[in-house]
Design an enzyme around this catalytic site. Structure first.
Site: not given
Length: 667
Positions: A111, A113, A115, A134, A223, A287, A311, A407, A410, A423, A428
Site C-alpha cells: 500500500e 505510505k 505522508d 495516534r 487501512y 504487510k 522507504k 564573521c 559582525c 565566531c 555577534c
C-alpha cells in the site's frame, strides 16, 4: 565522549526531533537523516544492551499528547512501523513471514505510505462516536469533532453487516492543491506558511476549533482496524479492504497483493510515478496478507513484526549554484548555504541548499556556477550531494566557494575548530538572535507561546536585546506588536512569569553552553547544588562528576569565568530570575549507591523518567536491560520478559512500594 555519553546525546537528539515532528507539527530534519540516527542508536543498543531503557526511541512510538486535548486510550495500541531500505531488507522480511506460515499466490499486500497524521475512528452500531490521533501509541488526542468535519470520513457506516463496534485506523493528509490554496490564503493574511502538506494536515487536524478544520481541504484513507465486534469475519488484508469499502470507509484503490516480486514492482512503479498522485507519499507499506500469520508473528513494544515501511530514497534534482551565503548559528558556527537556480523537487520549489561545512565544500569542490545534485526529503534546507561532471573543462573559470575569514554578521575574525569555523564574539547579532530563540524554546527555558517568529518581532521592535529581556517584557510591549491580542499577551506574560523561578538544571540548560544538553546539565546541577557553587567551580571539580569530561568541563568553566558569561547570568538575576538549589544526586547513606537497577512495567507513584532520576540522584545506575550484573529490578504492573529474566538469574525483585520504602523516598 564515552559510549554512554554518545548514546545519551543521540537519544536526546532523536527525542527532540520526535517532539517537533509529532507534537509541534514542525520537521527539523528530513526522513533520511532521522532514519540514519535511528539506525545508529539501534546499532549501539544491540552492541551495548545495558544502555537501552524501556522508553528508548527504539522501543516506543514517537508521538505525544498535547494537554490542550482530552486523552483517548487506544485498545490495542497504535504502533509505528519498522523500516526497510534495500531490496535485501524486503527479502529478510519476506523470509520471516514465510517462516510464520505465509503462503499462496498473495502472501503480501503493498500500500502507499501516506505522508500525513495517523488517526483512529471508532464506530458503535454504525455511528462515529470517537476520533483520535495516534499520540504516543497508547493514548491519543481526542479530535472527534475535527474528524467529523472531514468530508471523506463517514458519520455513519453503510452496508451489511454493520459491526456493533469497529475502530478503523488510517491517515489524514492534505493534497497538493489544498496545500497550495491554504498557503496562498495564509500569505495574503500575513500568517506564517506551512512548510509542507504533512505539517499543514497535522496543524489543521489538531485544532481546538473544528470549524477551522472544516475550512481546510483534508483527505483521509484507512487501512487497518484495532478491534471489531459482531461484524463480518475477515482473515486477510485483501478481505479487510473490501469490507471497509462496503461500509463506506475510504480505502485506497492503489493497493497490490502478491509475492515479494510483485511488491518490488509496486514499489518501483510508485517511486517513479509518485509525482502524478497529487499528494505526498514517502514509501510503500508491506504487510503479511494473512491475519493468522500476523497473529503468529506478533509485535514488539513499538512495531508489528508483520508489517514494515519500505522507504523511498529522497527526491533529487540537478540545478545551478548562483551564489553562496554564510549563516551563523547559536554557538557561532558558520555554515555555508548555496543559493540555487529555482528547481521543483517533488512538488516543492527549492532555492537554497546546505553545503554542510567547509570541509565538505572542499571535498565536493563546489563552485559558483556549478551544476549540482540536490536532495530533498522533507527538510527545511535541502542538501547538495555532489557536482555534476566535476571533471568538466568548463569549470576551470568558476569561482570556488571560499571560507570567509571574518564573521558575516559582525566582522569578527573567525576561529577554526576541526572542520568548523566559529565566531567567538558573544555580542555577534546573529549569535544573539539564535541564543534568544534557543532560550525561549522547549530545549531551553521552555517559554510557552514564545516562538521564533515572536522573538524576531520583539527584536525588530527593539523590545528584546538579550535573554534577560524576556523577564522585563511588559504587557504593553507585547500589545505594541501587530497581530497581538489581549489574551495572547496575557498568556505570554504568564508563561514567562512561570519561568522566573527555575531549578539550577533548567537554568544551566537554558544558557545554551556548548556541549551541555539536558542530561549533562542535570548531572552537574545535582552535584554542585547551587548557582554560586557552579560559578566558583573549576574544571577539575567538574571533571570529578560522572560523565563530565574535559571538553564539557572546559565549556562550563569558560562560560562562567568569561566577562560575557558573567554578564548574562548577572543580568538574569537582576531581572528577577531565581535559580533554585538542586537536590544532591547522591545521599551518603543511599542503599543503592553504585547499584544497577532496571525498572519495568507500569508504575503508579512515579513516571519512568522520574524514578530513573531518583535512582541517579541516589548514586545508582538506571539500566535498560537485565543481566547477571543487575542488582535490583523494580517491577510494576504488567511487567513482562524483564521480570521473568530477573527471576531466572536470581536478581532481587522489588515492588514499587518496596523500592520507595528502601530508599526512603516521599512520593
Amino acid at each position: 565522549m564515552d559510549i554512554k555519553g554518545q548514546y545519551e546525546k543521540l537519544r536526546e537528539l532523536i527525542e527532540k526531533y520526535n517532539r517537533h515532528y509529532y507534537e509541534l507539527d514542525d520537521s527539523l530534519v528530513d526522513d533520511a537523516e532521522y532514519d540514519r540516527l535511528m539506525r545508529e542508536i539501534t546499532a549501539l543498543e544491540e552492541k551495548h544492551p545495558e544502555l537501552r531503557a524501556d522508553d528508548s526511541p527504539t522501543q516506543s512510538v514517537g508521538g505525544g499528547v498535547s494537554p490542550a486535548f482530552d486523552g483517548v486510550v487506544h485498545d490495542p495500541p497504535m504502533l509505528s512501523l519498522g523500516n526497510l531500505f534495500e531490496p535485501s531488507d524486503l527479502n529478510d522480511f519476506a523470509a520471516r513471514c514465510y517462516q510464520a506460515g505465509a503462503s499462496g499466490s498473495e502472501p503480501f499486500s503493498a500500500e502507499l505510505k501516506f505522508d500525513g497524521l495517523a488517526v483512529e475512528a471508532v464506530y458503535e452500531r454504525g455511528e462515529l462516536v470517537s476520533g483520535s490521533t495516534r499520540g504516543n501509541g497508547r493514548v491519543g488526542e481526542d479530535v472527534t469533532a475535527n474528524l467529523r468535519a472531514i468530508a471523506d470520513i463517514p458519520g455513519r457506516l453503510k452496508g451489511s453487516p454493520v459491526p456493533d463496534y469497529i475502530s478503523v485506523r488510517g491517515e489524514v493528509f492534505m493534497k497538493h492543491e489544498g496545500f497550495e490554496e491554504l498557503n496562498r490564503a495564509r500569505a495574503a493574511a500575513g500568517e506564517p506558511l506551512f512548510a509542507n502538506p504533512r505539517n499543514a494536515a497535522a496543524g489543521s487536524l489538531r485544532q481546538l476549533d473544528a470549524s477551522v478544520t472544516a475550512g481546510r481541504q483534508l483527505s483521509a484513507c484507512f487501512y487497518g482496524i484495532g478491534r471489531i465486534s459482531r461484524g463480518r469475519e475477515v482473515v486477510s488484508q485483501k478481505e479487510l479492504a473490501g469490507y471497509l469499502r462496503e461500509l463506506g470507509v475510504p480505502v485506497s484503490e492503489l493497493i497490490g497483493f502478491g509475492s515479494e516480486d510483485d511488491v518490488s514492482m509496486f514499489y518501483n512503479k510508485w517511486m517513479e510515478n509518485r509525482h502524478l498522485l497529487g499528494f505526498d507519499i514517502d514509501g510503500v507499506v508491506v504487510k503479511a496478507n494473512s491475519f493468522d500469520v500476523r497473529e503468529r508473528m506478533g509485535s514488539t513494544n513499538k512495531s508489528p513484526r508483520w508489517a514494515a515501511a519500505w522507504k523511498f530514497p529522497a527526491y533529487e534534482a540537478v540545478t545551478q549554484v548562483i551564489s553562496a551565503d554564510f549563516q551563523v548559528g547559536r554557538t557561532g558556527i558558520v555554515t555555508p548555504v548555496a543559493n540555487l537556480s529555482p528547481v521543483n523537487i517533488g512538488g516543492v520549489v527549492v532555492k537554497r541548499a546546505t553545503l554542510h561545512n567547509f570541509s565538505e565544500v572542499g571535498r565536493l569542490d563546489v563552485r559558483i556556477g556549478d551544476m549540482v545534485t540536490v536532495i530533498r526529503s522533507g527538510d527545511v534546507i535541502p542538501k547538495i550531494t555532489g557536482v555534476v561532471h566535476p571533471e568538466g573543462p568548463d569549470r576551470s573559470g568558476l569561482e570556488p566557494v571560499r571560507a570567509p575569514s571574518l564573521c558575516p554578521a559582525c566582522s569578527t575574525e573567525l576561529v577554526k575548530e576541526e572542520i568548523f569555523l566559529r565566531c567567538e564574539n558573544p555580542l555577534c547579532p546573529a549569535v544573539k538572535s539564535e541564543t534568544l530563540r534557543f532560550f525561549a524554546s522547549k530545549d531551553g527555558a521552555d517559554l510557552e507561546f514564545v516562538g521564533p517568529e515572536l522573538v524576531a518581532r520583539l527584536q525588530a521592535a527593539g523590545k528584546l536585546n538579550d535573554i534577560s529581556g524576556f523577564f522585563t517584557l511588559t504587557r504593553n510591549d507585547l500589545l505594541g506588536l501587530e497581530r497581538m491580542g489581549d489574551k495572547l499577551a496575557d498568556k505570554i506574560i504568564a508563561s514567562i512569569e512561570a519561568r522566573r523561578s527555575m531549578p539550577l538544571s533548567v537554568f544551566i540548560k537554558a544558557l545554551g553552553i556548548r556541549n551541555v544538553g539536558e542530561h549533562i546539565a542535570g548531572l552537574i546541577a545535582s552535584e554542585v547544588r547551587t548557582l554560586d557553587a557552579l560559578r566558583k567551580a573549576d574544571a577539575d571539580e567538574l571533571q570529578a562528576i560522572r560523565e563530565v569530561g574535559p571538553e564539557v568541563a572546559g565549556s562550563v568553566t569558560r562560560y562562567f569565568s568569561s566577562e560575557a558569561g558573567r554578564a548574562v547570568v548577572d543580568a538574569l538575576l537582576n531581572a528577577g530570575v531565581r535559580v533554585e538549589a538542586e537536590e544532591a544526586r547522591v545521599i551518603a547513606e543511599s542503599p543503592i549507591l553504585g547499584k544497577t537497577i532496571v525498572v519495568t512495567g507500569s508504575l503508579s507513584r512515579f513516571s519512568r523518567k522520574d524514578i530513573e532520576l531518583e535512582i541517579e540522584r541516589l548514586g545508582g545506575r538506571a539500566a535498560g536491560s537485565v543481566s547477571s550484573k543487575t542488582d535490583y529490578v523494580v517491577a510494576g504492573e504488567a511487567a513482562g520478559s524483564k521480570l521473568e529474566k530477573a527471576r531466572s538469574l536470581g536478581v532481587n525483585v522489588l515492588t514499587e512500594d518496596e523500592f520507595i520504602d528502601m530508599c526512603g523516598l516521599n512520593r
